[in-house]
Design a protein around this motif. Sequence first.
Motif, short mmCIF file in Angstrom:
data_model
loop_
_atom_site.label_atom_id
_atom_site.label_comp_id
_atom_site.label_asym_id
_atom_site.label_seq_id
_atom_site.Cartn_x
_atom_site.Cartn_y
_atom_site.Cartn_z
N ARG A 224 0.66 -1.04 -0.13
CA ARG A 224 0.03 0.01 -0.16
C ARG A 224 0.69 1.36 -0.08
O ARG A 224 0.61 2.23 -0.88
CB ARG A 224 -0.84 0.00 1.11
N ASP B 16 0.67 4.20 -2.67
CA ASP B 16 0.50 5.50 -2.08
C ASP B 16 1.54 6.51 -2.66
O ASP B 16 1.36 7.53 -3.18
CB ASP B 16 0.34 5.75 -0.61
N THR C 208 1.30 9.82 -5.15
CA THR C 208 1.53 11.02 -4.71
C THR C 208 2.50 11.73 -5.53
O THR C 208 2.28 12.78 -5.65
CB THR C 208 1.83 10.79 -2.92
#
Lengths: 139, 299
Positions: A37, A41, A45
């Motif tokens: 994860r 992420d 981002t």
Amino acid sequence: MSEEFSRPVAGHVPVLRLGDVLLVTLQGDLHDSTAHRLQQDLSETIARSGVGGVVIDISGVEIVDSFLGRVLAEIAAQTELLAARTVVAGMRPAVAITLVELGLTLPGLRTALTTEAAMELLAQPVVSSRSGGRREESP
Amino acid sequence: MPEHEAAGSPGTPTHAVRDFLRRRREQIAQRWADEPLFRTVFTVSRDEAVEAGKVVVDALAQVADAQRVEDPDAAGFTGVREQLARMGAARSRAGLSTTQVSSELAALLPPVDNLLVADLEGETPERLRECTTTLSVLLGTLRLVAMQTALSEVQALIDRQRLQLLEVATPVIKLWDGIVAVPLIGTLDSARSQGVMETLLNAVVDQHARFAILDITGVPTVDSLVAQHLMKTVAAARLMGAECVVSGIRPAIAQTIVHLGLDLGTVKTRASLADALGYCLHELGANIVNVTPDGAGHR
């Protein structure tokens, strides 16, 4: 997928943005799902905000295995592809010894003693051969 | 074995010896007090030596009671180990070799043996022989226990000194703000290399050092194992965010490394500690400048 989101965010690693740098602080054990994860992420981002650097603070990690070593190397390679530099900061002596004994010297990884030193390192202009490839874009 | 069948009855030689030891406790202790082993250790008073002798006799009687005359781990010996260690240590300090201490312990047998023979007057020669044999086995075991104790004392001393040597031999020196150095002296083995690595890395954290210098001027030989340890240390320091410089590689060692085909390509090396310090200072942005008019510059 929906089931995953409905669960409480146990083990979720927050990604903080500080100017042109993303800060990630790892604490304790890093599980497979959390690591996966985090990688997702981070790359999302970076792609969205176009930051130039990522600092991963692992001063809170006391026990390390080959999995964490691989995750760090993968994150570094991933962010490199997105034209951001990754610096791993605050590795403990015991963790460094374990990684070396495991044969994971992580040659491509940038490291710094503290988060502050990592920020300074990222503030310096890129001097590597890949400097020409650095993305110039407005955030 | 008839002894075993009759175990527990007062008739076995072991029990005869036990009863003899208990009966003649006072006399044995008195005689032992005159032997050099007791006389020289307990110098304060003769009574003290007699008391110490009684403790040993009691221990022997207890071991005989348990039918374990040949077993140095018998429970009866536990109580006298400390005393035996003290006696052994006192004799060693007096300059006696282990062999001499051992023969002094052996000298404890004849007085007891004479007493035993006198005590068993009127028994059959067969029985007398059995009893004396048992007694000498018992005292032999006592000797063994004393030697074991002495050896374990020596071993503990060696272990303690090895630890001290490890600490003494690997000091971490702060050369500048952000620069630490470890001068390595003597042969490197695995345990020492591990210790060096740990102390160096801990110093890097404590002193916020950006540079660590490993000076191997005092290392007589470098083999592939030592080189591997150096590379491990360098890699670990790099993982922590510090740069490691190896200095003081002597010409002979450089040749050995090349002959062994070792690749130290990932390791930054400098000829001397001064050169390494100069390099680190330069990297930190602190240049050494000569104030003499003719030459100003950095190393």
